[in-house]
Motif scaffolding. Structure first.
Motif, PDB file in Angstrom:
ATOM      1  N   PHE A 235      24.466 -48.731  -8.255  1.00 21.45           N
ATOM      2  CA  PHE A 235      25.271 -48.687  -7.031  1.00 21.45           C
ATOM      3  C   PHE A 235      25.751 -47.244  -6.855  1.00 21.45           C
ATOM      4  O   PHE A 235      26.721 -46.829  -7.489  1.00 21.45           O
ATOM      5  N   PRO A 236      25.055 -46.456  -6.027  1.00 19.82           N
ATOM      6  CA  PRO A 236      25.406 -45.042  -5.883  1.00 19.82           C
ATOM      7  C   PRO A 236      26.815 -44.847  -5.318  1.00 19.82           C
ATOM      8  O   PRO A 236      27.208 -45.505  -4.352  1.00 19.82           O
ATOM      9  N   CYS A 237      27.570 -43.961  -5.941  1.00 12.55           N
ATOM     10  CA  CYS A 237      28.887 -43.598  -5.418  1.00 12.55           C
ATOM     11  C   CYS A 237      28.702 -42.732  -4.185  1.00 12.55           C
ATOM     12  O   CYS A 237      27.947 -41.759  -4.216  1.00 12.55           O
ATOM     13  N   ASP A 238      29.369 -43.079  -3.087  1.00  5.00           N
ATOM     14  CA  ASP A 238      29.170 -42.330  -1.848  1.00  5.00           C
ATOM     15  C   ASP A 238      29.895 -40.985  -1.847  1.00  5.00           C
ATOM     16  O   ASP A 238      29.755 -40.201  -0.902  1.00  5.00           O
ATOM     17  N   ARG A 239      30.641 -40.688  -2.907  1.00  2.91           N
ATOM     18  CA  ARG A 239      31.309 -39.391  -2.977  1.00  2.91           C
ATOM     19  C   ARG A 239      30.573 -38.415  -3.898  1.00  2.91           C
ATOM     20  O   ARG A 239      30.248 -37.298  -3.498  1.00  2.91           O
ATOM     21  N   CYS A 240      30.310 -38.836  -5.150  1.00  2.53           N
ATOM     22  CA  CYS A 240      29.687 -37.923  -6.112  1.00  2.53           C
ATOM     23  C   CYS A 240      28.220 -38.246  -6.389  1.00  2.53           C
ATOM     24  O   CYS A 240      27.511 -37.446  -6.987  1.00  2.53           O
ATOM     25  N   GLY A 241      27.766 -39.439  -5.981  1.00  5.88           N
ATOM     26  CA  GLY A 241      26.358 -39.790  -6.152  1.00  5.88           C
ATOM     27  C   GLY A 241      26.001 -40.400  -7.490  1.00  5.88           C
ATOM     28  O   GLY A 241      24.816 -40.630  -7.764  1.00  5.88           O
ATOM     29  N   GLN A 243      24.842 -42.876 -10.025  1.00  5.93           N
ATOM     30  CA  GLN A 243      23.967 -43.980  -9.662  1.00  5.93           C
ATOM     31  C   GLN A 243      24.317 -45.314 -10.316  1.00  5.93           C
ATOM     32  O   GLN A 243      24.117 -46.368  -9.721  1.00  5.93           O
ATOM     33  N   CYS A 252      34.864 -45.143  -9.556  1.00  7.41           N
ATOM     34  CA  CYS A 252      33.776 -44.368 -10.143  1.00  7.41           C
ATOM     35  C   CYS A 252      34.306 -43.588 -11.348  1.00  7.41           C
ATOM     36  O   CYS A 252      35.348 -42.927 -11.268  1.00  7.41           O
ATOM     37  N   ASN A 257      36.415 -42.335  -7.197  1.00  8.36           N
ATOM     38  CA  ASN A 257      36.286 -42.910  -5.859  1.00  8.36           C
ATOM     39  C   ASN A 257      36.300 -44.445  -5.937  1.00  8.36           C
ATOM     40  O   ASN A 257      35.765 -45.044  -6.867  1.00  8.36           O
ATOM     41  N   LEU A 259      35.178 -48.078  -5.416  1.00  6.86           N
ATOM     42  CA  LEU A 259      33.865 -48.690  -5.257  1.00  6.86           C
ATOM     43  C   LEU A 259      34.005 -50.105  -4.715  1.00  6.86           C
ATOM     44  O   LEU A 259      35.047 -50.727  -4.854  1.00  6.86           O
TER      45      LEU A 259
END
Length: 267
Positions: A235-241, A243, A252, A257, A259
């Protein structure tokens, strides 16, 4: 620009768009197409594994060989055509591996001694985005993916090593008279069982045996690690990426961040 060249260019764009939709799309048609490609791929891999035995069939073997070469060439050409930049596509090691496999199919008489490397197609298939994108989000799970890749790496090595032993030492070693004997030697060596009824001759034979044992132990350890490793979800974090995360993660680990990882019920 003439009308005919403009029409050809337009048809080329439509063909590329169609191929991209099939190879990279999410529609039911695209998924069914990719599943069919995977089934054909697995059948081809089965042919590669049984190749040393089937080669005794003579002309039939070569007919099937060239049919597979045509299918693989068509698949590679389609993948290249729907890729945005062919030069970037050619930079992928998996692509070069497939091209080499295609060469062994096109020139079986000259490259038969390297034909055992065709089994690497199994490894390239399981390590491709195409495979994991096709089987769907049901298996979009780091543990399933890691265990599958580790097991496939082990199986691939077993058959590649078997093919090498069969090609290089057939008729030179007592007890090694066929492909099954080579498979038996490979399995007993990589499991360090070593019954001693088949021994590869000379210094080169000892080196091959050592490589099989060390690599086999390493791959077994990797399988064990993937089985015992804590479960993660992709599940990719939309802030730091980042995975992968724990299934019940709320924040995260890398950036803190918030989630919102869906549970098994899709909520």
């Amino acid at each position: 620009m003439s009308l005919s060249s403009s029409t050809e260019k337009s048809e080329g764009f439509r063909l590329r768009a169609r191929l991209r939709a099939l190879y990279h799309g999410t529609s039911h048609t695209a998924v069914r197409f990719r599943v069919a490609v995977l089934v054909i791929d697995l059948a081809i891999i089965a042919f590669f594994i049984a190749g040393p035995i089937l080669k005794e069939g003579g002309i039939v073997f070569y007919i099937v060989d060239y049919m597979i070469a045509a299918l693989l060439a068509a698949d590679l050409a389609a993948r290249a055509w729907c890729y945005s930049n062919i030069r970037d596509w050619l930079k992928k090691p998996i692509v070069w591996m497939d091209l080499f496999i295609l060469a062994t199919l096109l020139f079986p008489a000259w490259l038969f001694s390297l034909g055992f490397l065709r089994v690497l197609r199994l490894w390239t298939l399981i390590n491709s985005d195409f495979f994991w994108r096709t089987i769907g989000h049901r298996y979009d799970d780091t543990r399933v993916e890691d265990v599958t890749k580790a097991l496939v790496a082990l199986v691939t090595f077993i058959f590649v090593a078997t093919g090498f032993v069969y090609t290089s030492f057939l008729g030179q070693t007592e007890g090694l008279s066929g492909y099954v004997d080579a498979l038996y030697f490979t399995v007993t060596s990589l499991t360090t069982t070593g019954y001693g009824d088949i021994l590869l001759p000379g210094t080169w034979g000892r080196v091959v045996s050592i490589v099989i044992m060390l690599t086999g132990v390493t791959l077994f350890v990797r399988v064990g690690q993937t089985l015992l490793r804590p479960h993660k979800v992709r599940f990719p974090c939309d802030r730091c990426g980042l995975q992968v995360h724990d299934p019940d993660a709320v924040h995260c680990k890398a950036c803190g961040n918030l989630l919102c990882i869906p549970d098994d019920g899709g909520h």
